[in-house]
Scaffold this active site. Structure first.
Site, PDB file in Angstrom:
ATOM      1  N   SER A 152       1.479  47.896 -10.260  1.00  0.00           N
ATOM      2  CA  SER A 152       2.652  48.151  -9.054  1.00  0.00           C
ATOM      3  C   SER A 152       1.975  49.115  -8.618  1.00  0.00           C
ATOM      4  O   SER A 152       0.625  49.133  -8.431  1.00  0.00           O
ATOM      5  CB  SER A 152       3.956  47.697  -9.416  1.00  0.00           C
ATOM      6  OG  SER A 152       5.003  47.652  -8.756  1.00  0.00           O
ATOM      7  N   ASP A 206       6.555  36.839  -5.834  1.00  0.00           N
ATOM      8  CA  ASP A 206       6.593  38.150  -5.951  1.00  0.00           C
ATOM      9  C   ASP A 206       7.327  39.033  -4.420  1.00  0.00           C
ATOM     10  O   ASP A 206       6.756  38.817  -3.425  1.00  0.00           O
ATOM     11  CB  ASP A 206       4.993  39.560  -5.851  1.00  0.00           C
ATOM     12  CG  ASP A 206       5.888  40.698  -6.567  1.00  0.00           C
ATOM     13  OD1 ASP A 206       6.397  41.612  -5.932  1.00  0.00           O
ATOM     14  OD2 ASP A 206       4.760  41.272  -7.003  1.00  0.00           O
ATOM     15  N   HIS A 238       7.602  39.917  -9.801  1.00  0.00           N
ATOM     16  CA  HIS A 238       6.949  41.456  -9.806  1.00  0.00           C
ATOM     17  C   HIS A 238       7.122  41.338 -11.578  1.00  0.00           C
ATOM     18  O   HIS A 238       7.903  42.501 -11.972  1.00  0.00           O
ATOM     19  CB  HIS A 238       7.865  41.862  -9.341  1.00  0.00           C
ATOM     20  CG  HIS A 238       7.111  43.536  -8.619  1.00  0.00           C
ATOM     21  ND1 HIS A 238       5.954  43.471  -8.120  1.00  0.00           N
ATOM     22  CD2 HIS A 238       7.522  45.092  -8.941  1.00  0.00           C
ATOM     23  CE1 HIS A 238       5.444  44.988  -8.243  1.00  0.00           C
ATOM     24  NE2 HIS A 238       6.249  45.516  -8.752  1.00  0.00           N
TER      25      HIS A 238
END
Length: 264
Positions: A152, A206, A238
């Site tokens: 991320s 995601d 995610h």
């Protein structure tokens, strides 16, 4: 009688020389049971060492990610040094200025391909990552055996750090990340950095860093001459999956083996 004395002196000298030679060979011999040709030099030991730097996501911590190393059980990782640093705590715009661990500011979530970026914050964080890499290089680890990985926000920082490092590294692995700067920064990418391979993994489900943000990565990297392997994971949101980490192990392992073969 004189001939006998001379003979004895000659014999004593020969025995003494043989003893000195044997002692010298003992000092040079490898440890018991290990053939001489298998004794690694200090150069080879240093060349076979590797370093993996893992950069966590927004609000997370380094220690919480340390179990990731358990997926890397192959013998190629026996001399690997791992580092799981934690981001400094700072206000984050997308969370109404709430203070949390963050490598740089994030203006909005979900992250899309066109989201605004904190380029100055990214570049400052890159300097800190480069300092970590430089420390390992100074300690004798070859840049070809250094891998930066991140999830991320950590994935976005991984990409920036690898692209802006002046030397070619072993590789950069981006998980659920994005391109954290505009085209103006690409002028700072050195010819050596363009040789560093990138692995990009992204979940198609995601909803935090949209899949479109991940898809924008390979075309951007292609435009600056960087090789990227992009892997899409259906139904993955995610998060990190076991499948992603196992593939990362094989991806790094193959590059460590290639590095060892090149050096030999």
């Amino acid at each position: 009688m004189g001939s006998l004395v001379r003979f004895l002196f000659t014999l004593a000298a020969a025995v003494g020389a043989a003893a000195l030679l044997a002692a010298s060979l003992r000092r040079r011999a490898p440890p018991s049971g290990l053939p001489a040709q298998l004794v690694p030099s200090s150069h080879m030991v240093g060349r076979n060492r590797s370093f993996v730097l893992w950069l966590h996501g927004l609000g997370d911590s380094g220690p919480a990610n340390e179990p990731i190393r358990n997926f890397f059980s192959a013998t190629e990782f026996r001399l690997t040094k791992w580092s799981f640093p934690s981001a400094p705590r700072s206000p984050v715009s997308c969370n109404n200025g709430f203070v949390m661990p963050s490598w740089f500011d994030i203006h909005e979530l979900p992250m899309s391909a066109g989201s605004p970026q904190d380029e100055s914050g990214v570049l400052k964080a890159v300097e800190n990552v480069h300092a970590m890499i430089d420390k390992e290089v100074a300690n004798g680890i070859h840049p070809d055996n250094i891998f930066v990985c991140g999830f991320s926000q950590g994935g976005a920082l991984t990409l920036a750090s690898v692209l802006l490092y002046p030397k070619k590294l072993g590789g950069g692995a981006v998980f659920s990340g994005w391109v954290p700067f505009g085209s103006s920064v690409t002028e700072r990418i050195s010819p050596e950095a363009r040789k560093t391979p990138i692995l990009w993994s992204h979940g198609m489900a995601d909803r935090t860093v949209l899949f479109e943000a991940g898809q924008a990565g390979p075309p951007f990297l292609q435009s600056v001459g960087v090789t990227c392997e992009f892997k899409a994971y259906p139904d993955l949101g995610h998060s990190l999956s076991k499948e992603e980490l196992l593939y990362l192990e094989s991806w790094i392992k193959s590059r460590l083996n290639a590095s060892a073969e090149k050096d030999s």
